[in-house]
Design a protein around this motif. Structure first.
Motif: not given
Length: 604
Positions: A459-481
């Motif tokens: 989980y740590e690999q997958a969600v950190n992957h998405s959060e960091r890419l989103g932050a760099a792209a200017g998008l706040q990605v949230r994970f309800p699951f």
């Protein structure tokens, strides 16, 4: 979605060291592109990089009494229970603003001290400097979605959202030792340890207290083993209620935006978000331009859109964007860590960047596989032979002896750094953490272990992957699951209920069966789409050749050079095992770029 950094030193006068702190903070631009704030005192310097969502209040935030600062915070993230906390804090008689989440956390710290962590809900990483006690408090959310690393120093501590920022400080030695290399190749770290020598990470669900007397860590939340007493209908109802609450908290007011792939996870999220919000969400799906590939997700995503009436946009990623040097550099900077995922990094970054033009916040179905048991096969659950992480075992079935992306590294080197022992130790370390019910049967114990491994390490690999890419792209990605209540509940649901109809994620299908088309409910799991454009594969071979022909390439001493040259001479090898053949080359290129850009010295 910001960047935080700071320096505490009980021996130096930091009012004279503003340049070093400013350089650290500036290196956080991938997380915050719209302004920099610094707060300086004799013993502490705090920095903050802001993003476009920071519209009220400046950071670092300070609370004063009688004109003097008593506490300072630099905060990254979002609180889901900020309104509730404000109502508690408004009556405490202490002056100070409550306009931003940073203000709320700082006031909550002054009210509850170190017990503040248990009261916070959301995605966050923050540092508080208590001027009264000369104590630094570092804290990270329950699942470590927001990053935070630190380096103990004689007499103090450096901290930052990203290792890149720490590496910019003159007191930091950027060395990659044997354990660090193993961490990179395995994509798993020793808990609390970063990749570079001496650096540490604030562990998920932990707070770290730093004083002149030393550093103390405390865990404030953990998964617990409890008997599950509900029958199947009640279990489905409870899980649905927890998901609805999580979506309501994370989506906020208005029309939610969802990243819709057309798979079960994102489609279920879209349907549930529509029910919770009372309006069809805005949805976004990625596709490739040119003759890159036919994206199999498209008809399934469209079926969800038609069923729910979503305001839908298909985001086009052109093949040339995936080989643009600026994109490659931006993604490497965003990840802060080399990986073998290649265009599985590049495509989401480009996708998020375009989504950010339409919405500042989007919901992701990431983590549904981990929480609903979607990554566990019956064979894995029933097997009595377990020596390493299941995803490494799966890679071995495709001929990848050392896991995904490590096929071009020198076998003798891997023996010298004891890579196999490192993986075995990290695996046993994780298994030893798993809480079990007394008297649980062997297959139930194994299912719980597999759940735990996926809910924590993978989980740590997958969600950190998405959060960091989103932050760099200017998008706040949230994970309800990723809601901790949902995780805690489903961790204790027996495997036979999670797969009650003989399929993976049976519970999630049952929760969303009245919301989605049958084609989506019955769709087997497929990975994130990749490009099959010939130009991208040729680019990989060309870039690998450039590395091999460069005698100064820092990655060269780590490679099996004959095997690497075979890929250059026969790019068809990139197609081995579908995407997996590329991963070997992607990892070499990522590691080389990371070593170069951070000026990291190998200390093996």
């Amino acid at each position: 979605m910001s960047g935080i950094a700071g320096w505490v030193d009980h021996r130096r006068d930091l009012t004279r060291e503003g340049q070093a702190a400013s350089v650290m903070t500036a290196r956080l631009s991938a997380r915050g592109r719209h302004g920099e704030g610094l707060w300086t005192s004799r013993s502490a310097v705090f920095g903050h990089r802001s993003d476009a969502l920071d519209t009220v209040g400046a950071q670092p935030a300070v609370i004063r009494e009688h004109g003097r600062p008593i506490a300072v915070i630099t905060f990254d993230g979002v609180l889901y229970n900020a309104s509730e906390l404000r109502s508690h804090l408004a009556a405490d008689g202490r002056r100070g603003p409550l306009a931003t989440d940073a203000d709320v956390v700082l006031r909550a710290y002054l009210r509850w001290g170190h017990a503040v962590a248990e009261r916070l809900e959301g995605l966050f990483a923050f540092a508080v400097w208590d001027v009264r006690t000369s104590e630094l408090l570092l804290c990270r959310d329950r699942f470590g979605v927001k990053p935070l690393s630190y380096l103990p120093l004689p007499g103090g501590v450096l901290f930052a959202s990203e290792v890149t920022a720490l590496a910019a400080h003159p007191l930091v030695s950027t060395e990659l030792d044997a354990e660090g290399l193993c961490s990179v190749l395995a994509q798993v770290r020793r808990p609390g340890h970063a990749v570079l020598r001496g650096l540490r990470e604030v562990r998920p669900a932990h707070l770290v207290r730093c004083t002149a007397d030393g550093i103390v860590e405390r865990r404030y939340w953990a998964l617990e083993a409890r008997p599950h007493t509900q029958d199947l209908p009640r279990t489905i109802e409870t899980a649905r209620g927890l998901l609805d609450e999580a979506i309501s908290r994370e989506a906020g007011a208005g029309t939610p935006a969802v990243l819709l792939s057309g798979g079960l996870d994102s489609s279920a999220l879209t349907g549930l978000a529509s029910e919770v919000a009372g309006t069809a969400p805005r949805t976004f799906t990625v596709s490739f331009g040119g003759d890159a590939a036919a994206v199999p997700d498209r008809p399934f995503a469209q079926a969800v859109v038609d069923r729910l009436g979503c305001d839908h946009r298909e985001i086009l990623v052109e093949p040339g964007e995936l080989t643009d040097p600026l994109t490659l550099d931006a993604v490497l900077e965003a990840k802060d860590f080399p990986s073998p995922f290649g265009d599985k990094n590049l495509t989401p970054y480009l996708f998020y960047r375009q989504v950010a033009a339409h919405t500042p916040v989007a919901l992701s179905g990431e983590a549904a596989d981990a929480v609903f048991g979607g990554l566990i096969s019956e064979q894995e659950r029933a097997s009595s032979e377990h020596r390493t992480f299941p995803w490494i075992e799966r890679a071995r079935t495709f001929g990848m002896t050392h896991g995904i992306g490590n096929g071009l590294f020198d076998e003798e080197l891997l023996r010298e750094v004891e890579y196999a022992s490192f993986c075995a130790e990290r695996y046993q370390e994780a298994v030893d953490e798993v809480p079990h019910l007394s008297g649980a049967a062997g297959d139930d114990r194994r299912a719980r272990e597999l759940d735990y491994l996926h809910m924590t390490r993978l989980y740590e690999q997958a969600v950190n992957h998405s959060e960091r890419l989103g932050a760099a792209a200017g998008l706040q990605v949230r994970f309800p699951f990723s809601d901790h209540r949902l995780f805690g509940y489903l961790f204790n649901v027996p495997w036979r209920m999670k797969s009650f109809d003989g399929r993976d994620k049976s519970l999630l299908r049952a929760i969303s069966k009245d919301l989605l088309p049958a084609s989506v409910l019955d769709r087997p799991k497929v990975p994130f789409p990749i490009t099959y454009h010939a130009g991208y594969k040729q680019s990989l071979a060309t870039r690998l050749r450039e590395v091999l022909e460069d005698p100064g390439a820092p990655v060269l001493p780590l490679l099996d050079l004959p095997s690497a040259w075979k890929v250059v001479d026969d790019p068809g090898l990139l197609d081995r095992g579908g995407w997996l053949g590329r991963a070997d080359t992607e990892m070499v290129l990522q590691l080389d770029g990371w070593l170069r850009s951070r000026r990291i010295r190998l200390a093996l």
